[in-house]
Design a protein around this motif. Structure first.
Motif: not given
Length: 292
Positions: A16-31, A40-50, A69-70
């Motif tokens: 595995r490679d856990d050195s990268a800090v990915p910018e995350v986009f999540i589609y689906g605002g359910g559970k 993801i936000r609490d882990a300090g990573l940039p995330v967009t939820l749509r 996440a649909v």
């Protein structure tokens, strides 16, 4: 074995490679979408939820990792829409879905020269958009294109989860096992709340009492494994105790008798394997269950 609460460990079945800090986009605002976004936000990573109700964005998605996440039935159409609208593919990106019973082929439509795809299923119970479960110590099954697997593993490690890939996994059986434990435990807790109410405990208090009990069961399963996590009268070979339980259930909540009998019958082979009582004690329990 040390019975203290386990500290987070990250077991992995591959590199595995856990050195990268990915910018995350999540589609689906359910559970699942909201729970992942918060973690993801609490882990300090940039995330967009749509939320899916807003539809896919009109502009290109500028993210390293796109999480769908649909619902299962919507995954393939989403992949097609991402491709047809050219929302991804203009940069290197990974597109993953969170379904347990579907593999990476559900995203085949969007796979391309710059787009890798994978399944990324968290074996976590997401019950409400308003409550984010703890992901730390949870497992994350990942399978798909190498680049997408690396991105998903990197995220999982940042969230304190255990990424793993099981070769040749029967995904439907895997998903059924997760559902049996998560949903079966919730149904079992509902039965327990009902019985505690009939015993004289207020409903809210009953749920508050059973939550910690379930957490200790979870810790026992994780640390001790099975059959060692088993407790109670079946493990002890106490046929009289099982009979008293059944007598009380017939009086207070007869609809729960089949539930109790099925659960006790499932416990019996575990108790026999542990061998903390003589075989005839377990035979006596079987006779009690057979006579129900």
């Amino acid at each position: 074995m040390d019975s203290t609460r386990p500290s987070p460990v990250h077991r992995d079945d591959g590199p595995r490679d856990d050195s990268a800090v990915p910018e995350v986009f999540i589609y689906g605002g359910g559970k699942v979408g909201r729970g992942l976004a918060r973690a993801i936000r609490d882990a300090g990573l940039p995330v967009t939820l749509r939320p899916a109700r807003d539809g896919l964005p009109a502009e290109r998605i500028e993210a390293d990792l796109v999480i769908l996440a649909v619902r299962d039935r919507d995954i393939a159409p989403c992949a097609e829409a991402l491709r047809d609208r050219r929302l991804v593919g203009h940069r290197d990106a990974a597109v993953v879905h969170c379904a347990g019973a579907l593999g990476p082929e559900a995203l085949a439509a969007v796979r391309g020269r710059r787009v890798a795809v994978a399944q990324m299923h968290p074996m976590i119970s997401f019950a409400s958009p308003a409550f984010a479960p703890l992901l730390e110590r949870g497992h994350l099954h990942i399978d798909g294109d190498p680049a997408a697997v690396r991105a998903a593993r990197s995220l999982g490690v940042r969230l304190g989860m255990t990424p793993r890939t099981v070769s040749g996994l029967d995904r439907v059986a895997y998903h059924a096992a997760a559902g049996l434990v998560a949903n079966g435990a919730a149904a079992l807790a509902a039965a327990g709340v009902d019985l505690l109410e009939r015993a004289g405990v207020e409903r809210k208090t009953a749920a508050e009492m059973l939550g910690p009990l379930l957490r200790t069961v979870a810790d026992n399963v994780e640390v001790l494994g099975v059959p060692d996590a088993l407790t109670g009268p079946v493990r002890r070979g106490d046929a009289a105790g099982v009979a008293r339980h059944l007598e009380t259930l017939r009086r207070l909540a007869p609809r729960l008798v089949p539930f109790y009998v099925a659960a006790a019958a499932t416990q019996l082979p575990l108790a026999r394997a542990l061998g903390e009582a003589p075989p005839d004690a377990f035979d006596a329990i079987q006779q009690v269950l057979d006579g129900t």
